[in-house]
Design a protein around this motif. Structure first.
Motif, PDB file in Angstrom:
ATOM      1  N   UNK A 109       0.834  -1.210   0.000  1.00 48.25           N
ATOM      2  CA  UNK A 109       0.000   0.000   0.000  1.00 48.25           C
ATOM      3  C   UNK A 109       0.869   1.261   0.000  1.00 48.25           C
ATOM      4  N   UNK A 110       0.262   2.375  -0.360  1.00 52.87           N
ATOM      5  CA  UNK A 110       0.951   3.663  -0.299  1.00 52.87           C
ATOM      6  C   UNK A 110      -0.089   4.755  -0.123  1.00 52.87           C
ATOM      7  N   UNK A 111       0.397   5.936   0.238  1.00 55.73           N
ATOM      8  CA  UNK A 111      -0.442   7.138   0.336  1.00 55.73           C
ATOM      9  C   UNK A 111       0.352   8.315  -0.189  1.00 55.73           C
ATOM     10  N   UNK A 112      -0.361   9.304  -0.655  1.00 60.39           N
ATOM     11  CA  UNK A 112       0.303  10.480  -1.233  1.00 60.39           C
ATOM     12  C   UNK A 112      -0.438  11.737  -0.784  1.00 60.39           C
ATOM     13  N   UNK A 113       0.338  12.803  -0.467  1.00 60.13           N
ATOM     14  CA  UNK A 113      -0.238  14.092  -0.089  1.00 60.13           C
ATOM     15  C   UNK A 113       0.556  15.198  -0.774  1.00 60.13           C
TER      16      UNK A 113
END
Length: 627
Positions: free
Chosen positions: A476-480
């Motif tokens: 998984x990953x997240x980006x902001x």
């Protein structure tokens, strides 16, 4: 007196008295002004007779502080004499009469500027040629001591009932009044204040509002003024049925959805302007006007008339240009505004540039209830930089919301990218849920000089990568990401613009997300003085995309010359870089100067910037503002 001279005198007097009557009528509107009797005529100069002709040029010398000097020179009869009758002499008696009338004229003019206790002296300095000196001591200027407000009609009834909208309308009327206590009183400012306040009351939904009474009480002894204003509001106008004119190809339902208000909504000016702007931004119409019927008899349900001019069903645009980021380019864009007869728009854009080749396509529904739009889009792109070539493919579907100040986009996207450089080949793919939002509060969306803009992007998803070293990772990953911009006038004809950009990808070590989800810096809208995507982490001298980003910019600009207010010069400082971790980020510095042309389509910028790290100078070209 000879016939030619008599005719000339009559023509001069007719023109002079026409101008004088206008001035006296304006001054009569000022309450508290006493009727001024002209002083006795000065003694006739020796040797002058009724039939003696004065030379052509009567010279006027005004001694008065500041702007009052030009006011008197331009509007006293003595000052206008030469312009009114440049080639016609006047008699000495007429000149004496003008001199005798000058003190009263001067005081009347000074009263329009708020000086009600002025001392005026008139003297003949010389007779050949005639030269008259007017000396003015204006005394203290009259100051507004108090403003007494009154409201009658339905607005007063709603105020007594505690209606929130009525209280907001009255508060705005009083807060925005341009002549509060303590400000100098001027007749022109008094007239403008009344006009502006009435226009604001009408804009609040009281379209038939008038003044019940207005007066200014002047105390010439204490040099203060009390302003009395009482408005007759008339009824609050509320929206009724929509009357749509000019539709041939597009659907009436789209126009009604863009209204986004129900019958019975207060018909404020802002409501109508917002509706008009949404129609123009929809991409379906080249002109749109929205008006209401201001007859008080229909105030409870006033018809809203929408007049439209439709854009062609299909449009093809071919463009040739050059970009400092991607080099010379050719573009082809095709728009179909009602594809397959449905309420939807299809856009396709092809770009062939030296460093970028791309296709972008999007199928978007016309406005749905709540100002929403459904969309389906895709992109194929190849981007070349100094160290690598990135190929990517994206497919997204989602829903957009276009507001007055806030735009929102929620979509699901699948993406695949391949990066080739001296290290080998890296492939990454991801499935993500994305939310984008743009908020802006600026004075002009195309040419902002005052306000704030904020863009925020977030994403969560699952990624898989085949890395340069041959390893494979998934997870998984997240980006902001966020970009904040601020525009502000600073002093007379000086303007500041600052920008802060931050981004981070949250991912475990060794996992690469697609290149478009990661960050690089450098180029026109990033750090000037460096090439497009030139700044980022390096492996064995090869620049690649990183997981964190920081750029900042500060710019100051002003017009080059008052004669060409749309042409500005600017100087700026940019700083920033991309890296894998915040601790590894080493900001690069760029400084430079340029020119701005404020065109109707947005600012056109040409900048010359020096990059400290590369010790080189680069030319940057840019059009428009990106929020």
């Amino acid at each position: 007196m000879s016939a030619p001279v008599a005719g000339a005198a009559r023509r001069f007097l007719a023109r002079r008295w026409a101008g004088t009557c206008v001035l006296l009528a304006a001054c009569a509107a000022l309450p508290g002004c006493a009727l001024l009797k002209p002083p006795p005529a000065p003694p006739e100069p020796q040797g002058a007779t009724e039939g003696t002709l004065a030379p052509l040029a009567v010279q006027l010398e005004v001694q008065a502080p500041g702007e009052l000097e030009s006011l008197l020179e331009n509007y006293l009869d003595l000052g206008r004499l030469r312009a009114l009758a440049p080639d016609e002499p006047i008699t000495a008696a007429e000149l004496r009469r003008l001199e005798a009338a000058t003190p009263a004229q001067a005081r009347a003019l000074l009263e329009t500027e708020g000086y009600f206790d002025a001392q005026v002296q008139v003297e003949r300095v010389s007779d050949n040629p005639p030269r008259v000196r007017v000396t003015v001591q204006p005394g203290p200027r009259t100051i507004v001591r108090d403003v007494v407000w009154g409201v009658k009609g339905p607005l007063q009834q709603q105020l007594e009932a505690g209606d929130a909208g009525a209280m907001a309308a009255r508060s705005a009327l009083q807060t925005n009044w341009p002549l509060p206590p303590g400000t100098p009183f001027r007749n022109a400012a008094w007239g403008n204040a009344k006009s502006g306040a009435l226009a604001q009351l009408r804009a609040s939904g009281y379209a038939a509002a008038t003044w019940e009474s207005t007066r200014a009480e002047i105390d010439a002894v204490d040099q203060n003024a009390v302003l009395w204003v009482t408005a007759q509001s008339g009824p609050l106008f509320r929206t009724g049925q929509l009357r749509i004119r000019g539709l041939e190809r597009q659907d009436e339902k789209t126009v009604r959805n863009l209204a986004d208000f129900r019958p019975g909504t207060p018909a404020t000016e802002q409501l109508l302007l917002d509706y008009q702007e949404r129609l123009q931004k929809s991409g379906l119409f080249d002109r749109a006007t929205v008006n209401i019927d201001t007859d008080p008899a229909v105030a409870d349900a006033t018809p809203v008339t929408v007049r439209l001019g439709e854009l062609p069903l299909q449009t093809a645009i071919v463009g040739l240009g050059v970009s400092a980021n991607t080099g010379p380019r050719a573009t082809l864009e095709h728009i179909h505004r009602r594809i397959f007869g449905q309420r939807a728009t299809l856009r396709n854009k092809f770009e062939l540039a030296q460093l970028r080749q791309a296709w972008e396509g999007e199928l978007t529904s016309h406005a749905l209830p709540g100002l929403k739009r459904n969309l389906l889009g895709g992109t194929l792109e190849r981007v070349e930089s100094d160290d690598d070539v990135v190929q990517s493919a994206r497919l997204r579907t989602g829903r957009a919301y276009d507001g007055e100040r806030i735009d929102r986009l929620l979509f699901v996207e699948v993406e695949r990218s391949t990066t080739r450089n001296d290290l080998g080949t890296e492939t990454a793919q991801a499935l993500s849920l994305n939310a984008h939002g743009t908020w802006r509060d600026v004075d002009n969306i195309l040419l902002p000089t005052d306000g704030i803009g904020l863009s925020v992007q977030t994403a969560v998803g699952q990624a898989r990568s085949d890395n340069f070293d041959g390893s494979t990772r998934s997870g998984p990953y997240a980006r902001a990401y966020a970009k904040l911009q601020w525009w502000k006038p600073i002093g007379e004809d000086w303007y500041a613009h600052t920008r802060l950009e931050l981004g981070q990808v949250f991912v475990r070590d060794g996992l690469r997300v697609p290149d478009s989800q990661r960050f690089r810096a450098g180029g026109d809208e990033s750090v000037r003085g460096y090439g497009f995507r030139e700044l980022g982490p390096e492996d064995d001298g090869v620049t690649r995309s990183g997981n964190v980003l920081m750029t900042a910019s500060a710019e100051i600009a002003r017009p080059l010359t008052p004669r060409i207010p749309g042409l500005w010069w600017a100087t700026f400082v940019d700083i920033g870089n991309a890296a894998d971790r915040w601790g590894d980020l080493e900001p690069a510095l760029g400084i430079g100067a340029g020119v701005r042309y404020r065109s109707p389509l947005g600012p056109v910028s040409v900048d010359l910037a020096y990059g400290r790290e590369t010790r080189s100078v680069r030319l940057h070209l840019n059009v428009g503002v990106q929020f």
